[in-house]
Design an enzyme around this catalytic site. Structure first.
Site, PDB file in Angstrom:
ATOM      1  N   CYS A 112       7.740 -17.432 -12.323  1.00 46.48           N
ATOM      2  CA  CYS A 112       9.073 -16.881 -11.471  1.00 46.48           C
ATOM      3  C   CYS A 112       9.874 -18.126 -11.162  1.00 46.48           C
ATOM      4  CB  CYS A 112       8.827 -15.863 -10.385  1.00 46.48           C
ATOM      5  SG  CYS A 112       7.685 -14.878 -10.848  1.00 46.48           S
ATOM      6  N   HIS A 251      13.507 -16.161  -4.683  1.00 42.78           N
ATOM      7  CA  HIS A 251      13.096 -15.105  -5.693  1.00 42.78           C
ATOM      8  C   HIS A 251      12.738 -13.754  -5.146  1.00 42.78           C
ATOM      9  CE1 HIS A 251      10.321 -13.524  -8.967  1.00 42.78           C
ATOM     10  NE2 HIS A 251       9.404 -13.750  -8.343  1.00 42.78           N
ATOM     11  N   ASN A 281      10.410  -7.146  -9.327  1.00 47.89           N
ATOM     12  CA  ASN A 281      10.091  -8.523  -9.801  1.00 47.89           C
ATOM     13  C   ASN A 281      10.616  -8.730 -10.870  1.00 47.89           C
ATOM     14  OD1 ASN A 281       9.364 -11.158  -9.985  1.00 47.89           O
ATOM     15  ND2 ASN A 281       7.297 -10.637  -9.021  1.00 47.89           N
TER      16      ASN A 281
HETATM   17  O1  UT7 Z   1       6.506 -13.212  -8.302  1.00 50.09           O
HETATM   18  C1  UT7 Z   1       5.547 -14.262  -7.645  1.00 50.09           C
HETATM   19  C2  UT7 Z   1       4.065 -13.975  -7.542  1.00 50.09           C
HETATM   20  N1  UT7 Z   1       3.949 -12.549  -6.912  1.00 50.09           N
HETATM   21  C3  UT7 Z   1       4.029 -12.308  -5.818  1.00 50.09           C
HETATM   22  O2  UT7 Z   1       4.605 -12.954  -4.957  1.00 50.09           O
HETATM   23  C4  UT7 Z   1       3.484 -10.907  -5.224  1.00 50.09           C
HETATM   24  C5  UT7 Z   1       2.643 -11.082  -3.981  1.00 50.09           C
HETATM   25  N2  UT7 Z   1       1.920 -10.092  -3.490  1.00 50.09           N
HETATM   26  C6  UT7 Z   1       2.404  -8.953  -3.162  1.00 50.09           C
HETATM   27  O3  UT7 Z   1       3.727  -8.805  -3.196  1.00 50.09           O
HETATM   28  C7  UT7 Z   1       1.624  -7.963  -2.222  1.00 50.09           C
HETATM   29  O4  UT7 Z   1       0.332  -8.547  -2.177  1.00 50.09           O
HETATM   30  C8  UT7 Z   1       1.326  -6.612  -3.179  1.00 50.09           C
HETATM   31  C9  UT7 Z   1       2.965  -5.873  -2.873  1.00 50.09           C
HETATM   32  C10 UT7 Z   1       1.103  -6.908  -4.434  1.00 50.09           C
HETATM   33  C11 UT7 Z   1       0.201  -5.824  -2.460  1.00 50.09           C
HETATM   34  O5  UT7 Z   1       0.409  -5.671  -1.028  1.00 50.09           O
HETATM   35  P1  UT7 Z   1      -0.573  -5.866   0.278  1.00 50.09           P
HETATM   36  O6  UT7 Z   1      -0.022  -5.592   1.252  1.00 50.09           O
HETATM   37  O7  UT7 Z   1      -1.135  -7.319  -0.070  1.00 50.09           O
HETATM   38  O8  UT7 Z   1      -1.813  -4.912  -0.433  1.00 50.09           O
HETATM   39  P2  UT7 Z   1      -3.317  -5.038  -0.900  1.00 50.09           P
HETATM   40  O9  UT7 Z   1      -3.253  -5.602  -2.127  1.00 50.09           O
HETATM   41  O10 UT7 Z   1      -3.959  -5.987   0.313  1.00 50.09           O
HETATM   42  O11 UT7 Z   1      -3.780  -3.791  -1.074  1.00 50.09           O
HETATM   43  C12 UT7 Z   1      -3.786  -2.687   0.042  1.00 50.09           C
HETATM   44  C13 UT7 Z   1      -4.243  -1.472  -0.219  1.00 50.09           C
HETATM   45  C14 UT7 Z   1      -5.616  -1.334  -0.905  1.00 50.09           C
HETATM   46  O12 UT7 Z   1      -6.236  -0.332  -0.722  1.00 50.09           O
HETATM   47  P3  UT7 Z   1      -7.645  -0.378   0.411  1.00 50.09           P
HETATM   48  O13 UT7 Z   1      -8.502  -1.310  -0.162  1.00 50.09           O
HETATM   49  O14 UT7 Z   1      -7.017  -1.037   1.635  1.00 50.09           O
HETATM   50  O15 UT7 Z   1      -8.133   0.873   0.519  1.00 50.09           O
HETATM   51  C15 UT7 Z   1      -4.882  -1.020  -2.400  1.00 50.09           C
HETATM   52  O16 UT7 Z   1      -5.915  -0.742  -3.229  1.00 50.09           O
HETATM   53  O17 UT7 Z   1      -3.293  -0.725  -0.897  1.00 50.09           O
HETATM   54  C16 UT7 Z   1      -3.860  -0.490  -2.104  1.00 50.09           C
HETATM   55  N3  UT7 Z   1      -2.627  -0.265  -3.132  1.00 50.09           N
HETATM   56  C17 UT7 Z   1      -1.923   0.759  -3.354  1.00 50.09           C
HETATM   57  N4  UT7 Z   1      -1.970   1.914  -2.710  1.00 50.09           N
HETATM   58  C18 UT7 Z   1      -0.765   2.746  -3.171  1.00 50.09           C
HETATM   59  C19 UT7 Z   1      -2.420  -1.344  -4.132  1.00 50.09           C
HETATM   60  N5  UT7 Z   1      -1.525  -1.045  -4.994  1.00 50.09           N
HETATM   61  C20 UT7 Z   1      -1.093   0.356  -4.406  1.00 50.09           C
HETATM   62  C21 UT7 Z   1      -0.148   1.131  -5.016  1.00 50.09           C
HETATM   63  N6  UT7 Z   1      -0.068   2.429  -4.180  1.00 50.09           N
HETATM   64  N7  UT7 Z   1       0.699   0.685  -5.824  1.00 50.09           N
END
Ligand code: UT7
Length: 324
Positions: A112, A251, A281
């Site tokens: 990115c 970004h 993104n």
């Molecule tokens: O482009 C440069 C690099 N990329 C980034 O900068 C992205 C960086 N990361 C993020 O933006 C965030 O970490 C995400 C948006 C990808 C995820 O948000 P998060 O608050 O970090 O969520 P998480 O991965 O810790 O997941 C929390 C929960 C999990 O469930 P449990 O284990 O708490 O029951 C996931 O399984 O949310 C669940 N989950 C979802 N639920 C509904 C993960 N994806 C989804 C989804 N819909 N699409």
């Protein structure tokens, strides 16, 4: 002598895919996607479109906006993680399609941060006598996205943005920049197969190794830290603080990363340009698309100080401060 933006253009595919469309594909909800990422919809290409197609559209618009002809371009630098193919470079494909002269043309693999890395390289070329350098960020992440993985498939979109960087003796242009990378956490964000480590095979396809793998919450923490560092170091080099910025163009990966960066920099959110709600993104394309949109919407006027910051796979990060 400054490296200034002489013209800018962007292009996104027409097809809009909303969070409600994503609800039909995986176990997710519009509410989860909006609150955790800030994304409402994204643009997705059709099967026949490749990254060079988007790049050419954006580049044509940037060249027209610069008031020059394709033959005046003296180098092409293209940031992408989704080239048309591993080689030749997508920059060479763009060169041939646009009828640009035989000039140095190459891709940058910086995730990115690719577009900002490109600006940094273009600035050093300008200082070495080049003029009219085409810098492009173009990406079709949806072709390497696993639409069965809810943790990643809701995040990405397709698009391209381009600028013509020209020599300028006046006040406008790049004032300061800062770039860094730390490969030690590379595993947190990768496309495992398709290169020399895991070449394409029936096994690699069966195991879905050609898709983006990301440990989102770990990447999130690194992104917050790196985006702030990129901004702070760039501002330090220019000898100004966050309050002097007219517009921050980060970004566009996650609204919570952007808000945390702005808060630490003491930049109010009304001075931060956000469009990830509409495009998701788009990796290397996100900053030039946002910059072009901000300009079209009248959010940028002559003399403004604009800070762009990025973070991406590698991990790479960087900042570019410019006076419009
Ligand atoms: O482009 C440069 C690099 N990329 C980034 O900068 C992205 C960086 N990361 C993020 O933006 C965030 O970490 C995400 C948006 C990808 C995820 O948000 P998060 O608050 O970090 O969520 P998480 O991965 O810790 O997941 C929390 C929960 C999990 O469930 P449990 O284990 O708490 O029951 C996931 O399984 O949310 C669940 N989950 C979802 N639920 C509904 C993960 N994806 C989804 C989804 N819909 N699409």
């Amino acid at each position: 002598m400054k490296a200034a933006i002489g013209g800018i253009g962007s292009y996104v595919p027409e097809k809009v895919v909303t969070n409600f469309d994503m609800e039909k594909l995986v176990d997710t909800s519009d509410e989860w996607i909006r609150t955790r990422s800030g994304i409402s919809e994204r643009r997705i290409v059709d099967n026949n479109t490749a990254t060079s197609d988007l790049a050419c559209e954006a580049a044509k618009r940037a060249i027209a906006a610069a008031g020059i002809e394709a033959k005046n371009i003296e180098a092409i630098i293209l940031g992408t993680a989704t080239p048309d193919m591993l080689f030749p470079s997508t920059a060479c494909l763009v060169q041939s399609r646009l009828g640009i002269n035989k000039v140095m043309s190459f891709d940058i693999s910086a995730g990115c941060s690719g577009f900002l890395y490109g600006l940094g390289i273009a600035e050093s070329f300008i200082k070495n006598g080049f003029d009219n350098i085409l810098v492009i960020g173009a990406e079709i992440l949806t072709k390497i996205t696993d639409f069965t993985d809810r943790a990643t498939c809701v995040l990405f979109g397709d698009g391209a943005g381009a600028v013509v960087i020209k020599r300028n003796r006046g006040a406008s242009g790049i004032i300061a920049s800062y770039f860094s990378a730390d490969g030690s956490n590379w595993k947190l964000l990768q496309q495992p197969a398709g290169g020399s480590r895991i070449p394409a095979s029936i096994e690699s396809v069966k195991n879905r190794l050609h898709y983006i793998k990301m440990q989102g919450n770990e990447v999130f923490k690194l992104a917050v830290r790196a985006m702030y560092e990129a901004a702070e170091k760039t501002l330090q080099k220019a000898g100004i603080d966050g309050e002097a910025i007219d517009l921050l163009i980060p970004h566009q990966a996650n609204i919570r990363i952007i808000e945390a960066t702005a808060k630490r920099l003491k930049v109010p959110m009304d001075k931060v340009y956000i469009n990830l709600d509409k495009y998701g993104n788009t990796s290397a394309a996100s900053i030039p698309i946002a910059l072009n949109e901000a300009l079209e919407k009248g959010r940028i006027k002559k003399g403004d100080l604009i800070l762009m910051v990025a973070f991406g796979a590698g991990f790479t990060w960087g900042g570019v401060l410019l006076r419009w």
